[in-house]
Design a protein around this motif. Structure first.
Motif, PDB file in Angstrom:
ATOM      1  N   CYS A  50     -16.613   4.662  15.024  1.00 23.39           N
ATOM      2  CA  CYS A  50     -16.574   5.753  16.009  1.00 23.39           C
ATOM      3  C   CYS A  50     -15.293   5.671  16.842  1.00 23.39           C
ATOM      4  O   CYS A  50     -14.859   4.587  17.225  1.00 23.39           O
ATOM      5  CB  CYS A  50     -17.807   5.691  16.906  1.00 23.39           C
ATOM      6  SG  CYS A  50     -17.853   7.013  18.133  1.00 23.39           S
ATOM      7  N   LEU A  51     -14.707   6.814  17.114  1.00 22.39           N
ATOM      8  CA  LEU A  51     -13.450   6.871  17.878  1.00 22.39           C
ATOM      9  C   LEU A  51     -13.693   7.038  19.373  1.00 22.39           C
ATOM     10  O   LEU A  51     -12.747   7.126  20.147  1.00 22.39           O
ATOM     11  CB  LEU A  51     -12.589   8.031  17.356  1.00 22.39           C
ATOM     12  CG  LEU A  51     -12.285   7.977  15.857  1.00 22.39           C
ATOM     13  CD1 LEU A  51     -11.614   9.260  15.394  1.00 22.39           C
ATOM     14  CD2 LEU A  51     -11.427   6.763  15.523  1.00 22.39           C
ATOM     15  N   TYR A  52     -14.968   7.128  19.771  1.00 21.61           N
ATOM     16  CA  TYR A  52     -15.346   7.283  21.187  1.00 21.61           C
ATOM     17  C   TYR A  52     -14.502   8.390  21.835  1.00 21.61           C
ATOM     18  O   TYR A  52     -13.813   8.187  22.839  1.00 21.61           O
ATOM     19  CB  TYR A  52     -15.216   5.950  21.951  1.00 21.61           C
ATOM     20  CG  TYR A  52     -15.880   4.812  21.218  1.00 21.61           C
ATOM     21  CD1 TYR A  52     -17.230   4.866  20.903  1.00 21.61           C
ATOM     22  CD2 TYR A  52     -15.151   3.700  20.791  1.00 21.61           C
ATOM     23  CE1 TYR A  52     -17.848   3.855  20.194  1.00 21.61           C
ATOM     24  CE2 TYR A  52     -15.765   2.679  20.079  1.00 21.61           C
ATOM     25  CZ  TYR A  52     -17.113   2.771  19.780  1.00 21.61           C
ATOM     26  OH  TYR A  52     -17.719   1.766  19.072  1.00 21.61           O
ATOM     27  N   CYS A  53     -14.539   9.521  21.217  1.00 20.01           N
ATOM     28  CA  CYS A  53     -13.690  10.645  21.633  1.00 20.01           C
ATOM     29  C   CYS A  53     -13.953  11.033  23.087  1.00 20.01           C
ATOM     30  O   CYS A  53     -15.108  11.081  23.522  1.00 20.01           O
ATOM     31  CB  CYS A  53     -13.983  11.872  20.778  1.00 20.01           C
ATOM     32  SG  CYS A  53     -13.900  11.567  19.016  1.00 20.01           S
ATOM     33  N   PRO A  57     -17.002  16.245  20.764  1.00 19.58           N
ATOM     34  CA  PRO A  57     -17.669  17.447  20.244  1.00 19.58           C
ATOM     35  C   PRO A  57     -19.098  17.188  19.788  1.00 19.58           C
ATOM     36  O   PRO A  57     -19.930  18.090  19.795  1.00 19.58           O
ATOM     37  CB  PRO A  57     -16.786  17.878  19.067  1.00 19.58           C
ATOM     38  CG  PRO A  57     -15.988  16.672  18.708  1.00 19.58           C
ATOM     39  CD  PRO A  57     -15.835  15.863  19.942  1.00 19.58           C
ATOM     40  N   CYS A  58     -19.390  15.944  19.400  1.00 21.53           N
ATOM     41  CA  CYS A  58     -20.749  15.641  18.938  1.00 21.53           C
ATOM     42  C   CYS A  58     -21.758  15.831  20.070  1.00 21.53           C
ATOM     43  O   CYS A  58     -22.893  16.251  19.835  1.00 21.53           O
ATOM     44  CB  CYS A  58     -20.822  14.220  18.381  1.00 21.53           C
ATOM     45  SG  CYS A  58     -20.189  12.963  19.512  1.00 21.53           S
ATOM     46  N   ILE A  68     -23.443  10.542  22.913  1.00 21.14           N
ATOM     47  CA  ILE A  68     -23.373   9.865  21.612  1.00 21.14           C
ATOM     48  C   ILE A  68     -22.337   8.742  21.598  1.00 21.14           C
ATOM     49  O   ILE A  68     -22.651   7.609  21.175  1.00 21.14           O
ATOM     50  CB  ILE A  68     -23.159  10.905  20.488  1.00 21.14           C
ATOM     51  CG1 ILE A  68     -24.436  11.764  20.377  1.00 21.14           C
ATOM     52  CG2 ILE A  68     -22.828  10.235  19.156  1.00 21.14           C
ATOM     53  CD1 ILE A  68     -24.279  13.049  19.602  1.00 21.14           C
ATOM     54  N   ILE A  72     -23.314   4.808  20.820  1.00 24.36           N
ATOM     55  CA  ILE A  72     -22.733   4.133  19.658  1.00 24.36           C
ATOM     56  C   ILE A  72     -21.932   2.898  20.106  1.00 24.36           C
ATOM     57  O   ILE A  72     -22.000   1.829  19.492  1.00 24.36           O
ATOM     58  CB  ILE A  72     -21.857   5.103  18.836  1.00 24.36           C
ATOM     59  CG1 ILE A  72     -22.737   6.199  18.211  1.00 24.36           C
ATOM     60  CG2 ILE A  72     -21.091   4.349  17.753  1.00 24.36           C
ATOM     61  CD1 ILE A  72     -21.993   7.236  17.398  1.00 24.36           C
ATOM     62  N   ILE A 121     -19.439  10.218  11.339  1.00 24.90           N
ATOM     63  CA  ILE A 121     -20.255   9.074  11.742  1.00 24.90           C
ATOM     64  C   ILE A 121     -21.727   9.406  11.489  1.00 24.90           C
ATOM     65  O   ILE A 121     -22.177  10.514  11.783  1.00 24.90           O
ATOM     66  CB  ILE A 121     -20.052   8.774  13.251  1.00 24.90           C
ATOM     67  CG1 ILE A 121     -18.577   8.473  13.552  1.00 24.90           C
ATOM     68  CG2 ILE A 121     -20.954   7.630  13.714  1.00 24.90           C
ATOM     69  CD1 ILE A 121     -18.064   7.193  12.963  1.00 24.90           C
ATOM     70  N   ILE A 123     -24.567   9.549  12.814  1.00 23.00           N
ATOM     71  CA  ILE A 123     -25.132   9.485  14.169  1.00 23.00           C
ATOM     72  C   ILE A 123     -26.662   9.376  14.131  1.00 23.00           C
ATOM     73  O   ILE A 123     -27.262   8.579  14.863  1.00 23.00           O
ATOM     74  CB  ILE A 123     -24.685  10.721  14.981  1.00 23.00           C
ATOM     75  CG1 ILE A 123     -23.156  10.770  15.078  1.00 23.00           C
ATOM     76  CG2 ILE A 123     -25.311  10.705  16.385  1.00 23.00           C
ATOM     77  CD1 ILE A 123     -22.591  12.087  15.613  1.00 23.00           C
TER      78      ILE A 123
HETATM   79 FE1  SF4 Z   1     -15.981  11.266  18.042  1.00 28.44          FE
HETATM   80 FE2  SF4 Z   1     -18.636  11.718  18.274  1.00 28.44          FE
HETATM   81 FE3  SF4 Z   1     -17.551  11.447  15.838  1.00 28.44          FE
HETATM   82 FE4  SF4 Z   1     -17.713   9.287  17.496  1.00 28.44          FE
HETATM   83  S1  SF4 Z   1     -19.422  10.444  16.601  1.00 28.44           S
HETATM   84  S2  SF4 Z   1     -15.958   9.918  16.218  1.00 28.44           S
HETATM   85  S3  SF4 Z   1     -17.402  10.292  19.508  1.00 28.44           S
HETATM   86  S4  SF4 Z   1     -17.100  13.089  17.353  1.00 28.44           S
END
Ligand code: SF4
Length: 471
Positions: A50-53, A57-58, A68, A72, A121, A123
């Protein structure tokens, strides 16, 4: 809690009894889990992708706005309890939603990895790891809020009603849930495809929700029959309606009363709940419809070993309302479709169905207004052999059940509610879930139940203030 007459109807929910009932042999138990639990190593590796954006958008794609990236990240640091808490704080039905959410079109569908041509991911699977960790260890994260005046009757013990009751308890309000069936859980107990979620886990979740306290659940109470809305209005300050949808739709064509022609929700419910219910030697099954319920039945019948399972639909795959990923899975599992086909009757022998009489259709239009339609092809009648026919052509709405309540507005059978609060046009009523949204996902029902609880809190506080002001 006081005990008005309304609390004498039905049976108080007993988690141990319900668990015993859920563990009796049932047909659904023979179906495999299609998304099995990840191992700890798999979960760690996936969480570390996960990139912990920022502005993830998730989160926006989740109707309950679960944080999310935060849950994660907690998995990646080994804090599974903290991860579960973050999930359940946003969505108390996080255990079932981890299994039943169409993540492919929600959070995972919006994961940034899709734009990099990499798999999103997982999720849903990570959410399952965290929530099952907490459930398996009996970790309870929530407690009742300080008591506030106001009691709420909740009609329907499905996802919307449970989410509403739990949030009300956190906010300090008492509630009583009236569930029409003997077992609570709504669609999670009666309708969700067994390869996603089965009855014991649905009951486990109900028990967890109730552990917070301040929620009484009475089963086997049909509001409108055993109890009137007028009685609820007399005994409670406000009412939340989360009754779902009504009975299966019908086609009104010849032979529909033959043995072996059944509605989809009736068939699914028997398969999931009825001890001893079996297929009775079905070899060929036809499912009529193109929505998610139709696809669920198709996959269930293939999973139960029925050799020939055909879905009959009046348009083509692109026009089906069922999820594409579910239909792809059904095809891989051996199901087939008969597109551009309209049932016009059923054939039978000795009172039992033997087939579906069909006409082929051809697409027409679009006309000047852009409208497309289908027309039967003359002389195209044929019979598709079937010893089980399942009608998955939608469900009716329960508007008539509420006809005795004054001042409720409906739109195409759905209760009209305020988008911010879930309040109905009769201000003492709030609603959420399928009866208000027309039929969406469990996660939508959970979000709408919670939204209504917050709307109810504002309503009850204002009402208490008014009473205080008037001495
Ligand atoms: Fe980004 Fe959510 Fe995908 Fe993780 S799960 S990489 S926070 S969009």
């Amino acid at each position: 809690m006081t005990s008005p007459d309304t609390l004498k109807v039905g049976t108080p929910f007993d988690p141990a009894d319900a668990r015993r009932t859920a563990e009796a042999p049932r047909l659904e138990a023979s179906l495999d889990d299609k998304k099995p639990l990840m191992s700890a190593q798999q979960a760690l590796a996936e969480a570390n992708r996960c990139l912990y954006c920022a502005d993830a958008p998730c989160i926006k794609a989740c109707p309950t706005a679960i944080d999310i990236p935060t849950f994660i990240r907690k998995i990646s640091t080994g804090n599974l309890a903290g991860s579960a808490r973050a999930i359940l704080d946003a969505n108390i039905l996080g255990l079932s939603c981890a299994r039943v959410c169409p993540t492919e079109v929600l959070c995972e569908g919006d994961c940034v990895y899709n734009e990099m041509d990499s798999p999103p991911i997982k999720i849903g699977k990570l959410q399952r790891v965290a929530t099952e960790y907490a459930y398996d260890r009996g970790l309870q994260f929530f407690e009742r809020g300080a008591a506030r005046p106001g009691r709420v009757a909740i009609v329907g013990g499905g996802p919307a009603g449970l989410a509403c009751a739990h949030e009300l308890a956190r906010l300090g309000f008492e509630s009583v849930i009236f569930e029409g069936r003997e077992l609570p859980g709504g669609l999670n107990s009666t309708g969700v495809a067994p390869y996603k979620l089965q009855l014991p886990d649905a009951i486990r979740e109900v028990s967890y929700v109730l552990e917070i306290g301040g929620i009484e659940l009475r089963t086997g109470v049909k509001v409108g029959q055993d109890l009137t809305f007028a009685q609820l209005e007399a005994d409670f300050d406000a009412i939340f309606v989360g009754v779902g949808l009504g009975p299966d739709g019908v086609l009104d064509i010849e032979g529909e009363d033959l043995e072996g022609v059944v509605g989809a929700t009736v068939w699914i419910e028997r398969m999931k709940l009825e001890p001893g219910f079996g297929l009775g030697g079905v070899k060929k099954a036809a499912i009529i419809g193109g929505g998610n319920t139709a696809i669920d039945v198709v996959r269930e019948l293939r999973g139960l070993g029925v050799d020939d399972v055909v879905m009959i639909y009046r348009k083509d795959g692109a026009a089906m309302s069922g999820y594409e990923h579910e239909w792809s899975a059904a095809r891989i599992e051996g199901a087939r479709a008969q597109f551009w086909t309209q049932p016009v009757g059923f054939t039978g022998e000795g009172g039992k169905v033997t087939g579906v009489r069909c006409l082929s259709l051809k697409p027409m239009g679009p006309d000047e207004s852009g409208r497309a339609w289908v027309e039967p092809i003359p002389g195209s009648e044929s019979v598709i052999g079937a010893d089980l026919v399942v009608l998955a052509v939608g469900q009716s709405k329960l508007e008539s059940m509420m006809s005795a309540v004054e001042g409720l507005a409906f739109d195409k059978g759905r209760l009209v509610v305020d988008a911010e609060t879930g309040q109905c046009s009769n201000p003492r009523y709030f609603a959420g879930g399928d009866c208000a949204n027309g039929g969406k996902e469990v996660v939508n029902a959970a979000a709408e139940g919670k939204r209504a609880a917050r709307g109810l809190a504002r309503f009850l506080d204002a009402r208490a203030q008014q009473e205080a002001d008037h001495g």
